[in-house]
Design an enzyme around this catalytic site. Sequence first.
Site, PDB file in Angstrom:
ATOM      1  N   HIS A  24       0.827  -1.202   0.000  1.00  0.00           N
ATOM      2  CA  HIS A  24       0.000   0.000   0.000  1.00  0.00           C
ATOM      3  C   HIS A  24       0.866   1.258   0.000  1.00  0.00           C
ATOM      4  CE1 HIS A  24      -3.967  -1.932   1.276  1.00  0.00           C
ATOM      5  NE2 HIS A  24      -3.099  -2.928   1.248  1.00  0.00           N
ATOM      6  N   MET A  25       1.987   1.210   0.722  1.00  0.00           N
ATOM      7  CA  MET A  25       2.825   2.398   0.868  1.00  0.00           C
ATOM      8  C   MET A  25       3.628   2.711  -0.391  1.00  0.00           C
ATOM      9  SD  MET A  25       4.187   2.687   4.763  1.00  0.00           S
ATOM     10  CE  MET A  25       4.689   4.365   4.365  1.00  0.00           C
ATOM     11  N   ILE A  26       4.091   1.671  -1.073  1.00  0.00           N
ATOM     12  CA  ILE A  26       4.956   1.885  -2.240  1.00  0.00           C
ATOM     13  C   ILE A  26       4.295   2.787  -3.284  1.00  0.00           C
ATOM     14  CG2 ILE A  26       6.046   0.733  -4.209  1.00  0.00           C
ATOM     15  CD1 ILE A  26       6.664  -1.617  -2.313  1.00  0.00           C
ATOM     16  N   ASP A 129      -5.606   5.890   1.895  1.00  0.00           N
ATOM     17  CA  ASP A 129      -5.822   4.471   1.646  1.00  0.00           C
ATOM     18  C   ASP A 129      -7.206   4.091   2.153  1.00  0.00           C
ATOM     19  OD1 ASP A 129      -5.683   1.463   2.396  1.00  0.00           O
ATOM     20  OD2 ASP A 129      -3.889   1.777   1.182  1.00  0.00           O
ATOM     21  N   TRP A 355      14.411  -8.683   0.240  1.00  0.00           N
ATOM     22  CA  TRP A 355      13.822  -7.716  -0.687  1.00  0.00           C
ATOM     23  C   TRP A 355      14.659  -7.634  -1.948  1.00  0.00           C
ATOM     24  CZ3 TRP A 355       9.104  -5.706  -0.058  1.00  0.00           C
ATOM     25  CH2 TRP A 355       8.708  -4.688  -0.929  1.00  0.00           C
ATOM     26  N   SER A 378       2.869  -5.552  -8.507  1.00  0.00           N
ATOM     27  CA  SER A 378       3.736  -6.440  -9.285  1.00  0.00           C
ATOM     28  C   SER A 378       3.166  -6.713 -10.671  1.00  0.00           C
ATOM     29  CB  SER A 378       3.935  -7.766  -8.539  1.00  0.00           C
ATOM     30  OG  SER A 378       4.726  -7.580  -7.390  1.00  0.00           O
TER      31      SER A 378
END
Length: 495
Positions: A24-26, A129, A355, A378
């Site tokens: 959600h943050m990306i 969000d 990561w 993605s």
Amino acid sequence: MVSEITHQSYPLHFVLFPYMAQGHMIPMVDIARLLAQRGVKITIVTTPQNAARFENVLSRAIESGLPISIVQVKLPSQEAGLPEGIETFESLVSMELLVPFFKAVNMLEEPVQKLFEEMSPQPSCIISDFCLHYTSKIAKKFNIPKILFHGMCCFCLLCMHVLRKNCEILENLKSDKEHFVVPYFPDRVEFTRPQVPMATYAPGDWQEIREDIVEADKTSYGVIVNTYQELEPAYANDYKEARSGKAWTIGPVSLCNKVGADKAERGNKADIDQDECLKWLDSKEEGSVLYVCLGSNCSVPLSQLKELGLGLEESQRPFIWVVRGWEKNKELLEWFSESGFEERVKDRGLLIKGWSPQMLILAHHSVGGFLTHCGWNSTLEGITSGIPLLTWPLIVDQFCNQKLVVQVLKVGVSAGVEEVTNWGEEEKIGVLVDKEGVKKAVEELMGESDDAKERRKRVKALGQLAHKAVEEGGSSHSNITSLLEDIMQLAQSNN
């Protein structure tokens, strides 16, 4: 130009509220930079641990002159029944902590209200969000518009909207295994109930949380969507109509990452040396590498991960396999070593434990396929890079994304996963795709059949359209302009 208006007339100030989960943050951080590039003052409200994740990327943006600031608030973990120090979704160790976590992130209303009283210039818009339903109360109190960000595609959002309007479809199903056709859809698409977000019955506190989310959705001024018009035009048009015109497709937002360091550290610092990774990729033939990543919250049992590994080995194709949440996969680490898997595949398999620099990898010419959990970030990154997808959905919106990719866009192959893998119930489900199934799916995706060639051709064209969409005059670039003009008119009428 909107950027000129914001400086010369009324300075727009957007306050962004990302949910405290990586996926959600990306995109929200990318959105912050895109808006700041148009001259909008941006304030990101988050907790200390989440701010630290994006420190490098945001520091570079701020040093370049972008008007971005970060305000940190303390998450009331203990008050909500969480262990002290938990601030991120990824740090939750059990299903029992999910409800307390949702409660904690929505207990920030009072400190955020105090922040708004002191902010200068006065906020002109909230982008929140959808999980943070308390921001609707903040928007109402300060009489400013709230724009929702779901992190999903228009296909999925429209599906949820249609099923809310036609709830009898779900109510009349006899079991969770029964298929149904989504009505009023541009394409014929079938799902089971668990494959659609928020379609199954939610017990106890979960139902109350869902109702709060749905109510906040209804009262929001509009929605921004990380997609582009050319990718899903019929669904984008229908969803915009469903939102009375207040839906703006502004993606792919990942394309704001133009500097190598930003691409490498998008979401977090990579757990592999960038040069080492690129050197390995340089040694492989063009289009030969399968990139495998099942997301930052991989809920796959050990037995299934073993079958995946053996299938990759038997495919005889070079691959990069990213295993995230590594501390939760110690048994897999032991299997890699004790079974000899890591030794056997060392010449053609690169294992990234943690990561990965996903954007850099997908952009490399040697990558020819992406085995993905179908999280929307993605999925969109793969399409944007012109890479065909091998779909392996696990939860929430990922089955919707699989349907879009495989059935509608025809740029992917399904690995054969049809059952939702709920967190905490992985071992009950066990193996859904054995090693032979993995090998077969890899061959179908990476082979030289006419269908495979057509998929590569289609996804390459969609990738080119993605880049055009974010250029000046492109659909997404123009939609950001339209959004800012809309909020500008509101801000001026309120002052």
